[in-house]
Design a protein around this motif. Structure first.
Motif, PDB file in Angstrom:
ATOM      1  N   ALA A 104     -33.299  22.173  22.897  1.00  0.00           N
ATOM      2  CA  ALA A 104     -33.407  20.962  22.082  1.00  0.00           C
ATOM      3  C   ALA A 104     -32.911  21.202  20.667  1.00  0.00           C
ATOM      4  CB  ALA A 104     -34.864  20.489  22.057  1.00  0.00           C
ATOM      5  N   ALA A 105     -33.291  22.340  20.072  1.00  0.00           N
ATOM      6  CA  ALA A 105     -32.900  22.612  18.686  1.00  0.00           C
ATOM      7  C   ALA A 105     -31.391  22.703  18.527  1.00  0.00           C
ATOM      8  CB  ALA A 105     -33.559  23.900  18.206  1.00  0.00           C
ATOM      9  N   VAL A 106     -30.725  23.317  19.517  1.00  0.00           N
ATOM     10  CA  VAL A 106     -29.283  23.509  19.410  1.00  0.00           C
ATOM     11  C   VAL A 106     -28.514  22.312  19.938  1.00  0.00           C
ATOM     12  CG1 VAL A 106     -27.352  24.995  20.119  1.00  0.00           C
ATOM     13  CG2 VAL A 106     -29.569  26.006  19.599  1.00  0.00           C
ATOM     14  N   GLY A 107     -29.055  21.622  20.949  1.00  0.00           N
ATOM     15  CA  GLY A 107     -28.269  20.610  21.637  1.00  0.00           C
ATOM     16  C   GLY A 107     -28.429  19.183  21.175  1.00  0.00           C
ATOM     17  N   VAL A 108     -29.534  18.827  20.492  1.00  0.00           N
ATOM     18  CA  VAL A 108     -29.773  17.420  20.154  1.00  0.00           C
ATOM     19  C   VAL A 108     -28.742  16.900  19.153  1.00  0.00           C
ATOM     20  CG1 VAL A 108     -31.371  15.828  19.022  1.00  0.00           C
ATOM     21  CG2 VAL A 108     -32.224  17.443  20.729  1.00  0.00           C
ATOM     22  N   ALA A 109     -28.557  17.610  18.046  1.00  0.00           N
ATOM     23  CA  ALA A 109     -27.610  17.139  17.025  1.00  0.00           C
ATOM     24  C   ALA A 109     -26.184  17.030  17.560  1.00  0.00           C
ATOM     25  CB  ALA A 109     -27.667  18.060  15.806  1.00  0.00           C
ATOM     26  N   PRO A 110     -25.655  18.032  18.307  1.00  0.00           N
ATOM     27  CA  PRO A 110     -24.313  17.872  18.874  1.00  0.00           C
ATOM     28  C   PRO A 110     -24.216  16.718  19.871  1.00  0.00           C
ATOM     29  CG  PRO A 110     -24.938  20.179  18.865  1.00  0.00           C
ATOM     30  CD  PRO A 110     -26.158  19.401  18.512  1.00  0.00           C
ATOM     31  N   LEU A 111     -25.300  16.471  20.641  1.00  0.00           N
ATOM     32  CA  LEU A 111     -25.265  15.359  21.586  1.00  0.00           C
ATOM     33  C   LEU A 111     -25.181  14.021  20.850  1.00  0.00           C
ATOM     34  CD1 LEU A 111     -25.466  14.191  24.418  1.00  0.00           C
ATOM     35  CD2 LEU A 111     -27.962  14.365  24.253  1.00  0.00           C
ATOM     36  N   LEU A 112     -25.990  13.855  19.799  1.00  0.00           N
ATOM     37  CA  LEU A 112     -25.923  12.616  19.006  1.00  0.00           C
ATOM     38  C   LEU A 112     -24.545  12.462  18.371  1.00  0.00           C
ATOM     39  CD1 LEU A 112     -29.430  12.695  17.272  1.00  0.00           C
ATOM     40  CD2 LEU A 112     -28.715  11.333  19.256  1.00  0.00           C
ATOM     41  N   LEU A 113     -23.962  13.559  17.901  1.00  0.00           N
ATOM     42  CA  LEU A 113     -22.630  13.506  17.318  1.00  0.00           C
ATOM     43  C   LEU A 113     -21.600  13.099  18.370  1.00  0.00           C
ATOM     44  CD1 LEU A 113     -20.823  13.989  14.860  1.00  0.00           C
ATOM     45  CD2 LEU A 113     -20.658  16.388  15.556  1.00  0.00           C
ATOM     46  N   ALA A 114     -21.731  13.626  19.600  1.00  0.00           N
ATOM     47  CA  ALA A 114     -20.802  13.247  20.666  1.00  0.00           C
ATOM     48  C   ALA A 114     -20.927  11.768  21.005  1.00  0.00           C
ATOM     49  CB  ALA A 114     -21.069  14.098  21.905  1.00  0.00           C
ATOM     50  N   LEU A 115     -22.164  11.267  21.058  1.00  0.00           N
ATOM     51  CA  LEU A 115     -22.361   9.846  21.362  1.00  0.00           C
ATOM     52  C   LEU A 115     -21.832   8.950  20.247  1.00  0.00           C
ATOM     53  CD1 LEU A 115     -25.977  10.010  22.865  1.00  0.00           C
ATOM     54  CD2 LEU A 115     -23.817   9.717  24.109  1.00  0.00           C
ATOM     55  N   SER A 116     -21.752   9.500  19.032  1.00  0.00           N
ATOM     56  CA  SER A 116     -21.253   8.684  17.918  1.00  0.00           C
ATOM     57  C   SER A 116     -19.779   8.327  18.071  1.00  0.00           C
ATOM     58  CB  SER A 116     -21.457   9.430  16.596  1.00  0.00           C
ATOM     59  OG  SER A 116     -20.567  10.535  16.484  1.00  0.00           O
ATOM     60  N   ASP A 122     -11.359   4.973  15.860  1.00  0.00           N
ATOM     61  CA  ASP A 122     -10.388   5.664  15.009  1.00  0.00           C
ATOM     62  C   ASP A 122     -10.653   7.167  14.945  1.00  0.00           C
ATOM     63  OD1 ASP A 122      -8.928   3.356  14.193  1.00  0.00           O
ATOM     64  OD2 ASP A 122     -10.643   2.807  12.942  1.00  0.00           O
ATOM     65  N   GLY A 123     -11.873   7.596  15.291  1.00  0.00           N
ATOM     66  CA  GLY A 123     -12.196   9.019  15.233  1.00  0.00           C
ATOM     67  C   GLY A 123     -11.853   9.767  16.505  1.00  0.00           C
ATOM     68  N   GLY A 124     -11.578   9.038  17.589  1.00  0.00           N
ATOM     69  CA  GLY A 124     -11.257   9.683  18.855  1.00  0.00           C
ATOM     70  C   GLY A 124     -12.456  10.440  19.428  1.00  0.00           C
ATOM     71  N   LEU A 125     -12.156  11.412  20.264  1.00  0.00           N
ATOM     72  CA  LEU A 125     -13.203  12.189  20.925  1.00  0.00           C
ATOM     73  C   LEU A 125     -13.466  13.526  20.251  1.00  0.00           C
ATOM     74  CD1 LEU A 125     -12.461  11.519  24.688  1.00  0.00           C
ATOM     75  CD2 LEU A 125     -14.466  10.796  23.393  1.00  0.00           C
ATOM     76  N   ALA A 126     -13.053  13.671  19.001  1.00  0.00           N
ATOM     77  CA  ALA A 126     -13.307  14.923  18.286  1.00  0.00           C
ATOM     78  C   ALA A 126     -14.795  15.289  18.220  1.00  0.00           C
ATOM     79  CB  ALA A 126     -12.729  14.844  16.880  1.00  0.00           C
ATOM     80  N   PRO A 127     -15.740  14.292  18.107  1.00  0.00           N
ATOM     81  CA  PRO A 127     -17.163  14.657  18.085  1.00  0.00           C
ATOM     82  C   PRO A 127     -17.657  15.354  19.352  1.00  0.00           C
ATOM     83  CG  PRO A 127     -16.884  12.457  17.195  1.00  0.00           C
ATOM     84  CD  PRO A 127     -15.564  12.858  17.778  1.00  0.00           C
ATOM     85  N   ALA A 134     -21.819  23.612  21.947  1.00  0.00           N
ATOM     86  CA  ALA A 134     -23.265  23.844  22.064  1.00  0.00           C
ATOM     87  C   ALA A 134     -23.664  24.107  23.506  1.00  0.00           C
ATOM     88  CB  ALA A 134     -24.032  22.639  21.524  1.00  0.00           C
ATOM     89  N   VAL A 135     -23.030  23.404  24.460  1.00  0.00           N
ATOM     90  CA  VAL A 135     -23.335  23.636  25.875  1.00  0.00           C
ATOM     91  C   VAL A 135     -23.018  25.077  26.255  1.00  0.00           C
ATOM     92  CG1 VAL A 135     -22.664  23.050  28.233  1.00  0.00           C
ATOM     93  CG2 VAL A 135     -23.076  21.239  26.563  1.00  0.00           C
ATOM     94  N   VAL A 158     -20.275  15.702  29.288  1.00  0.00           N
ATOM     95  CA  VAL A 158     -19.063  15.580  28.470  1.00  0.00           C
ATOM     96  C   VAL A 158     -18.065  14.640  29.132  1.00  0.00           C
ATOM     97  CG1 VAL A 158     -17.013  16.844  27.683  1.00  0.00           C
ATOM     98  CG2 VAL A 158     -19.281  17.804  27.307  1.00  0.00           C
ATOM     99  N   VAL A 159     -17.864  14.802  30.429  1.00  0.00           N
ATOM    100  CA  VAL A 159     -16.940  13.922  31.151  1.00  0.00           C
ATOM    101  C   VAL A 159     -17.434  12.483  31.111  1.00  0.00           C
ATOM    102  CG1 VAL A 159     -15.963  13.420  33.419  1.00  0.00           C
ATOM    103  CG2 VAL A 159     -16.116  15.791  32.628  1.00  0.00           C
ATOM    104  N   ALA A 160     -18.755  12.292  31.246  1.00  0.00           N
ATOM    105  CA  ALA A 160     -19.310  10.928  31.218  1.00  0.00           C
ATOM    106  C   ALA A 160     -19.103  10.279  29.856  1.00  0.00           C
ATOM    107  CB  ALA A 160     -20.795  10.979  31.576  1.00  0.00           C
ATOM    108  N   ILE A 161     -19.345  11.039  28.765  1.00  0.00           N
ATOM    109  CA  ILE A 161     -19.149  10.492  27.419  1.00  0.00           C
ATOM    110  C   ILE A 161     -17.676  10.136  27.207  1.00  0.00           C
ATOM    111  CG2 ILE A 161     -19.229  11.033  24.961  1.00  0.00           C
ATOM    112  CD1 ILE A 161     -21.696  12.736  25.532  1.00  0.00           C
ATOM    113  N   ALA A 162     -16.763  10.991  27.665  1.00  0.00           N
ATOM    114  CA  ALA A 162     -15.339  10.701  27.523  1.00  0.00           C
ATOM    115  C   ALA A 162     -14.937   9.477  28.334  1.00  0.00           C
ATOM    116  CB  ALA A 162     -14.531  11.918  27.963  1.00  0.00           C
TER     117      ALA A 162
END
Length: 440
Positions: A104-116, A122-127, A134-135, A158-162
């Motif tokens: 949770a400590a390592v994965g929550v922030a990157p997951l929220l960033l990916a969902l953003s 205009d930002g693409g899938l860079a998040p 992190a995965v 990751v594939v689902a978010i993309a």
């Protein structure tokens, strides 16, 4: 590397061990720095994409807040990943519960960033980069049961978010075009990052884990070597103390019997007790310091004297010359243990020590009568003799030298036979420096 044990037994730290330890630490810092460099590059690339994407989205308040939240999530992702990367120093965990607080400590922030990425085409899938990183990072921190389950679940996410991003913004680019990447397709970026990140992260951790296991194996080997040396010293002490205590007890008993009718003889036996005790102390110190050499002729003389003092007619054959090297030491122990067992367990009236040298082998045979009648049929007495720690210790000593050892009752006699190659080399499990480092 010095390893403490009971009795202040340690292995000395040699120059090669210090160099090995230094190389071990150097390799760790090299591995860690390589990982941190990869992480820094990935976070910098994500930062550049986020900044350019937010600039392209406009200058409104909502855009600025949105961009600030993304940057905060990126910083949190970087800090937690950098902090937990030091845990790789222990290698890959093999078992144990899955540390979900770490996930949770390592994965929550990157997951929220990916969902953003869904909120700004205009930002693409860079998040997605920090989340995929992190995965891979978390997979290196988890034990086997959960490592690959989380990795493949993270890949599916990751594939689902993309996929959702492509549904929301079918005409959007996968990645914001940077100055240095013009002319490079979006798909090439996705494939490169997708393969590079887990390959480098998990590959580096796997390689470091192999080094850690090798280091642990070497430490376990040193511990085993010291344990074997301690067992050897314990066996030597058992043989010495058992032999001398039996002699002391016998001579003290003779002195007690003679004190009334033959005071001079009693004093002579008391003197022998004192000498035997002094000899036992000296040999004990020599064994513990690793310097003891068993004199073969001395062993024969002592055995004959002790058996004769006990009223046993002892005959000696074949002592034409002094043995040397490993055969002298090994057969000297056989004489000690066999004579001690005769005094302890047999009601002997005669004994015979016979040495035969054939050129390649030396064979010692110790025979005594006085075996109780019950010993002839797998009796309790015979089992006691055959299972005694002394005879088992002798068997190990002889077999380590490539020889043969037999002990058992033959009719009304008990026979101990030991055969040792003339050119046998004493097998030692550790360097003599270990023995020299232990004080009596």
């Amino acid at each position: 590397m010095s390893l403490p044990y009971a009795g202040a037994m340690t292995l000395p730290s040699t120059m090669s061990e210090r160099n090995s330890r230094r190389a071990f630490h150097t390799f760790w810092w090299w591995t860690w720095a390589s990982l941190i460099f990869l992480y820094a590059v990935m976070y910098f690339v994500t930062f550049a994409h986020l900044v350019i994407g937010n600039e392209a989205a406009g200058d409104g308040t909502a855009v600025r807040v949105y961009g600030t939240v993304q940057l905060v999530l990126l910083v949190v992702s970087a800090l937690t990943t950098f902090k937990t990367s030091l845990r790789f120093r222990s290698g890959w965990p093999d078992d144990g519960p899955t540390p979900w607080h770490t996930v949770a400590a390592v994965g929550v922030a990157p997951l929220l960033l990916a969902l953003s990425s869904w909120g700004n085409d205009d930002g693409g899938l860079a998040p997605l980069l920090p989340f995929w990183l992190a995965v891979s990072h978390i997979a290196g921190l988890l034990p086997k049961p959960g490592r690959w389950r989380l990795f493949w679940a993270g890949l599916a996410l990751v594939v689902a978010i993309a996929a959702v991003f492509r549904i929301l913004y079918p005409g959007a680019a996968w990645w914001v075009e940077l100055e240095s990447t013009r002319g490079t397709s979006d798909s090439l970026f996705a494939i490169t990052y997708g393969i590079l990140i887990p390959a480098v992260v998990l590959g580096s951790v796997w390689w470091w884990d192999a080094i850690v296991r090798l280091q642990r194996g070497r430490a376990a080997e040193r511990e085993l070597a010291v344990a074997r040396e301690r067992l050897r010293i314990a066996a030597d002490l058992h043989d010495i103390q058992g032999h001398h205590l039996q002699v002391i007890a016998l001579q003290a008993e003779l002195a007690e019997r003679l004190v009334q009718r033959d005071p001079a003889g009693a004093l002579e036996q008391i003197g022998k007790v004192r000498l035997a005790a002094s000899e036992a102390m000296g040999e004990t110190r020599a064994v513990v310091s690793g310097l003891r050499q068993v004199g073969f002729a001395t062993e024969v003389e002592n055995a004959a004297d002790v058996l004769g003092a006990a009223g046993i007619d002892c005959t000696v054959h074949g002592w034409g010359h002094e043995l040397t090297g490993a055969p002298r030491e090994a057969l000297g122990w056989v004489i000690r243990e066999a004579s001690t067992n005769i005094l302890r367990h047999a009601q002997a009236t005669r004994a015979e020590l016979k040495l035969v040298e054939t050129g390649e082998d030396v064979t010692l045979t110790v025979t005594n009568d006085g075996v109780a009648p019950r010993a002839s049929g797998n009796s309790e007495s015979e089992a006691d003799d055959m299972d005694s720690s002394g005879l088992l210790g002798l068997r190990r000593r002889i077999e380590q030298l490539g020889g043969r050892f037999e002990a058992g009752a033959r009719g009304d006699e008990f026979v101990v036979t030991a055969t040792v190659p003339v050119e046998a080399v004493a097998a030692r499990s550790v360097e003599s420096a270990v023995g020299r480092g232990v004080q009596a």
